[in-house]
Scaffold this motif. Structure first.
Motif, mmCIF file in Angstrom:
data_model
loop_
_atom_site.group_PDB
_atom_site.id
_atom_site.type_symbol
_atom_site.label_atom_id
_atom_site.label_comp_id
_atom_site.label_asym_id
_atom_site.label_seq_id
_atom_site.Cartn_x
_atom_site.Cartn_y
_atom_site.Cartn_z
ATOM 1 N N ARG A 14 -12.450 34.534 -7.194
ATOM 2 C CA ARG A 14 -11.251 34.857 -7.976
ATOM 3 C C ARG A 14 -10.075 33.973 -7.558
ATOM 4 N N ASP A 15 -9.968 33.699 -6.251
ATOM 5 C CA ASP A 15 -8.904 32.811 -5.770
ATOM 6 C C ASP A 15 -9.068 31.407 -6.343
ATOM 7 N N ILE A 16 -10.297 30.927 -6.398
ATOM 8 C CA ILE A 16 -10.561 29.607 -6.968
ATOM 9 C C ILE A 16 -10.185 29.592 -8.450
ATOM 10 N N ARG A 18 -8.044 31.493 -10.002
ATOM 11 C CA ARG A 18 -6.576 31.588 -10.107
ATOM 12 C C ARG A 18 -5.947 30.220 -9.830
ATOM 13 N N LEU A 19 -6.427 29.530 -8.791
ATOM 14 C CA LEU A 19 -5.912 28.203 -8.467
ATOM 15 C C LEU A 19 -6.135 27.236 -9.629
ATOM 16 N N LEU A 20 -7.324 27.263 -10.206
ATOM 17 C CA LEU A 20 -7.620 26.377 -11.338
ATOM 18 C C LEU A 20 -6.751 26.721 -12.542
ATOM 19 N N LEU A 21 -6.516 28.007 -12.769
ATOM 20 C CA LEU A 21 -5.640 28.431 -13.865
ATOM 21 C C LEU A 21 -4.217 27.939 -13.635
ATOM 22 N N ASP A 22 -3.710 28.121 -12.413
ATOM 23 C CA ASP A 22 -2.355 27.681 -12.102
ATOM 24 C C ASP A 22 -2.212 26.169 -12.267
ATOM 25 N N ARG A 23 -3.208 25.427 -11.808
ATOM 26 C CA ARG A 23 -3.158 23.968 -11.914
ATOM 27 C C ARG A 23 -3.229 23.533 -13.389
ATOM 28 N N ALA A 24 -4.067 24.211 -14.177
ATOM 29 C CA ALA A 24 -4.155 23.882 -15.605
ATOM 30 C C ALA A 24 -2.837 24.195 -16.305
ATOM 31 N N SER A 25 -2.204 25.313 -15.930
ATOM 32 C CA SER A 25 -0.914 25.684 -16.518
ATOM 33 C C SER A 25 0.164 24.667 -16.172
ATOM 34 N N ALA A 26 -0.009 24.001 -15.032
ATOM 35 C CA ALA A 26 0.948 22.978 -14.599
ATOM 36 C C ALA A 26 0.611 21.610 -15.184
ATOM 37 N N GLY A 27 -0.415 21.548 -16.032
ATOM 38 C CA GLY A 27 -0.773 20.300 -16.696
ATOM 39 C C GLY A 27 -1.741 19.421 -15.921
ATOM 40 N N GLN A 28 -2.341 19.946 -14.859
ATOM 41 C CA GLN A 28 -3.297 19.170 -14.075
ATOM 42 C C GLN A 28 -4.637 19.143 -14.787
ATOM 43 N N ASP A 29 -5.228 17.964 -14.883
ATOM 44 C CA ASP A 29 -6.526 17.801 -15.539
ATOM 45 C C ASP A 29 -7.619 17.766 -14.478
ATOM 46 N N GLY A 30 -7.984 18.918 -13.980
ATOM 47 C CA GLY A 30 -9.025 19.001 -12.965
ATOM 48 C C GLY A 30 -8.443 19.054 -11.565
ATOM 49 N N SER A 32 -9.599 18.716 -7.384
ATOM 50 C CA SER A 32 -10.649 18.256 -6.470
ATOM 51 C C SER A 32 -11.047 19.358 -5.499
ATOM 52 N N VAL A 33 -12.254 19.232 -4.984
ATOM 53 C CA VAL A 33 -12.749 20.186 -3.994
ATOM 54 C C VAL A 33 -11.837 20.168 -2.768
ATOM 55 N N SER A 34 -11.416 18.991 -2.362
ATOM 56 C CA SER A 34 -10.559 18.903 -1.171
ATOM 57 C C SER A 34 -9.222 19.614 -1.402
ATOM 58 N N HIS A 35 -8.690 19.569 -2.620
ATOM 59 C CA HIS A 35 -7.453 20.289 -2.916
ATOM 60 C C HIS A 35 -7.684 21.800 -2.826
ATOM 61 N N ILE A 36 -8.795 22.264 -3.365
ATOM 62 C CA ILE A 36 -9.117 23.696 -3.308
ATOM 63 C C ILE A 36 -9.252 24.135 -1.850
ATOM 64 N N VAL A 37 -9.970 23.332 -1.040
ATOM 65 C CA VAL A 37 -10.144 23.639 0.387
ATOM 66 C C VAL A 37 -8.778 23.753 1.060
ATOM 67 N N GLY A 38 -7.900 22.774 0.801
ATOM 68 C CA GLY A 38 -6.580 22.776 1.419
ATOM 69 C C GLY A 38 -5.714 23.947 0.987
ATOM 70 N N GLU A 39 -5.762 24.279 -0.283
ATOM 71 C CA GLU A 39 -4.935 25.377 -0.801
ATOM 72 C C GLU A 39 -5.408 26.742 -0.317
#
Length: 134
Positions: A14-16, A18-30, A32-39
């Motif tokens: 669910r955290d993943i 939510r993170l992907l939803l937030d990034r998409a809402s901010a206009g990010q197109d995808g 990375s795994v390393s960003h998810i790990v860091g966040e």
């Protein structure tokens, strides 16, 4: 494929999402795994394991660029969850009965408008929660 409810039962998944939803809402197109790990502060093998489950459930899509993989949210499978939850938010089935009396095209339009309104309410509520002093 795993039951959608089993897939979203896990907090890390669910955290993943939510993170992907937030990034998409901010206009990010995808993302990375390393960003998810860091966040999320979760190990790379753990994130990869959860992304595999989400991919198999069609909740995320992946784009490969060289050795990097970028994940994006695919929320359509969550419609099943939404369909299951909606009756719990109606009073004595009044809304269901009213919707059943509508022609199919009108019922579809009402559903689209209702989902859009719920989505907007959710976005505003989350934005207000993030304001300082809240």
């Amino acid at each position: 494929m795993a039951d959608i409810f089993d897939v979203i039962a896990d907090g890390t998944r669910r955290d993943i999402l939510r993170l992907l939803l937030d990034r998409a809402s901010a206009g990010q197109d995808g993302t990375s795994v390393s960003h998810i790990v860091g966040e999320l502060g979760v190990s790379q093998p753990t994130v990869s394991k959860h992304l595999k489950v989400l991919r198999e459930a069609h909740l995320v899509s992946v784009r490969e660029e060289g050795q990097h993989r970028y994940y994006s949210l695919s929320a359509e499978p969550l419609d099943e969850v939404d369909d299951w939850l909606v009756p719990f938010f109606t009073q004595d089935g009044e809304l269901q009965a009213a919707a059943a009396a509508l022609p199919d095209s009108a019922a579809h339009a009402a559903e689209v408008v209702g989902r859009a309104a719920a989505s907007a309410k959710h976005a505003v509520t989350n934005a207000l929660r993030k304001l300082p002093g809240r």
